[in-house]
Design an enzyme around this catalytic site. Structure first.
Site, PDB file in Angstrom:
ATOM      1  N   CYS A 101      -3.219  -8.175  -2.523  1.00 41.19           N
ATOM      2  CA  CYS A 101      -4.299  -8.077  -3.508  1.00 41.19           C
ATOM      3  C   CYS A 101      -3.973  -8.955  -4.723  1.00 41.19           C
ATOM      4  O   CYS A 101      -4.015 -10.169  -4.622  1.00 41.19           O
ATOM      5  CB  CYS A 101      -4.542  -6.619  -3.875  1.00 41.19           C
ATOM      6  SG  CYS A 101      -6.156  -6.328  -4.660  1.00 41.19           S
TER       7      CYS A 101
ATOM      8  N   HIS B 265      -4.921  -3.534   1.492  1.00 41.17           N
ATOM      9  CA  HIS B 265      -3.703  -2.814   1.145  1.00 41.17           C
ATOM     10  C   HIS B 265      -3.129  -2.070   2.362  1.00 41.17           C
ATOM     11  O   HIS B 265      -3.428  -0.890   2.563  1.00 41.17           O
ATOM     12  CB  HIS B 265      -3.989  -1.797   0.037  1.00 41.17           C
ATOM     13  CG  HIS B 265      -4.270  -2.406  -1.291  1.00 41.17           C
ATOM     14  ND1 HIS B 265      -3.278  -2.724  -2.192  1.00 41.17           N
ATOM     15  CD2 HIS B 265      -5.436  -2.766  -1.877  1.00 41.17           C
ATOM     16  CE1 HIS B 265      -3.822  -3.252  -3.280  1.00 41.17           C
ATOM     17  NE2 HIS B 265      -5.137  -3.283  -3.112  1.00 41.17           N
TER      18      HIS B 265
ATOM     19  N   GLU C 142      -0.171  -0.977   2.609  1.00 45.41           N
ATOM     20  CA  GLU C 142       0.775   0.028   2.116  1.00 45.41           C
ATOM     21  C   GLU C 142       0.113   1.384   1.872  1.00 45.41           C
ATOM     22  O   GLU C 142       0.799   2.402   1.765  1.00 45.41           O
ATOM     23  CB  GLU C 142       1.452  -0.462   0.830  1.00 45.41           C
ATOM     24  CG  GLU C 142       0.612  -0.415  -0.424  1.00 45.41           C
ATOM     25  CD  GLU C 142      -0.310  -1.599  -0.619  1.00 45.41           C
ATOM     26  OE1 GLU C 142      -0.828  -1.774  -1.742  1.00 45.41           O
ATOM     27  OE2 GLU C 142      -0.529  -2.361   0.353  1.00 45.41           O
TER      28      GLU C 142
END
Length: 227
Positions: free
Chosen positions: A87, A204, A206
């Site tokens: 990002c 994302h 994660e």
């Protein structure tokens, strides 16, 4: 795998990245402050997390790209060290010249925060070797400037050389139209550098490593890096 996460003023996803790396490697990554001048000795992977570095003043990532730590990160990438920008981290890598192109305002001028499907384009890198070519995964997006733009020659080179990592798609794998949330050229969600050791992506992974928070499709990226 020795990992380091760079933290800028305004970063807000460093904790999520650290958790994903700790889960995959069994060790907590080093947290490196933007004003440091060196990475920890023996660093294998550097991650630039999401957020709003320096408040996203000027352009997203423009100030962070000139932070003191970026000289060490650039040297790490140039000698083949793995580098991941997520990002805002993707925006920083583009502003620093480590990846081609630029991230512009979303096509509809709105901040997007939603679940999003991606198609895996290249599964032959350290970042994606736990995925299958063409696999559709579900991760999350949260950005206002994720519209990937590059000139025609640069776009042709990315496509020719297999440097598109992921594309936005729908749950069935169809690319284009409403499945492209921000208007990125060719629905590009992530790109590699020429040596495939630097990856930038807007979504994302994660945030999708635990079934308790919506899925585990992001886990394979960090497990592949740790392998």
């Amino acid at each position: 795998m020795r990992a380091a996460v760079v933290v800028f003023p305004g970063s807000n996803r460093e904790g999520d990245v650290a958790r994903a790396l700790r889960q995959a490697t069994g060790e907590a990554p080093a947290m490196v402050w933007h004003a440091d001048s060196a990475l920890p000795p023996g660093t294998d992977l550097v991650v630039l997390p999401g957020g709003f570095s320096y408040g996203d003043y000027l352009r997203c990532g423009a100030i962070a790209a000139r932070a003191r730590i970026m000289d060490a990160l650039t040297a790490h990438a140039e000698r083949g060290g793995l580098t991941l920008g997520i990002c805002n981290g993707f925006q920083i890598l583009c502003e620093a010249g480590l990846l081609p192109g630029v991230l512009m305002r979303n096509a509809r001028r709105r901040f997007l925060c939603q679940m999003q499907h991606l198609q895996v384009e290249n599964a032959q890198t350290a970042f994606t070797r736990r995925y299958r070519p063409g696999q559709v995964i579900k991760v999350a997006i949260a950005h206002g400037e994720g519209n990937y733009t590059i000139d025609a020659a640069g776009l042709a080179a990315l496509e020719r050389d297999g440097r598109v990592a992921f594309r936005y798609c729908d749950a069935s794998g169809a690319v284009g139209g409403e499945a492209n949330p921000n208007g990125s050229l060719n629905a590009i969600a992530g790109v590699y550098n020429a040596r495939f050791n630097v990856l930038g992506l807007m979504p994302h992974p994660e945030n999708l490593i635990d079934p308790l928070v919506g899925g585990t499709d992001g886990r394979a990226m960090f497990e592949g890096l740790a392998a």
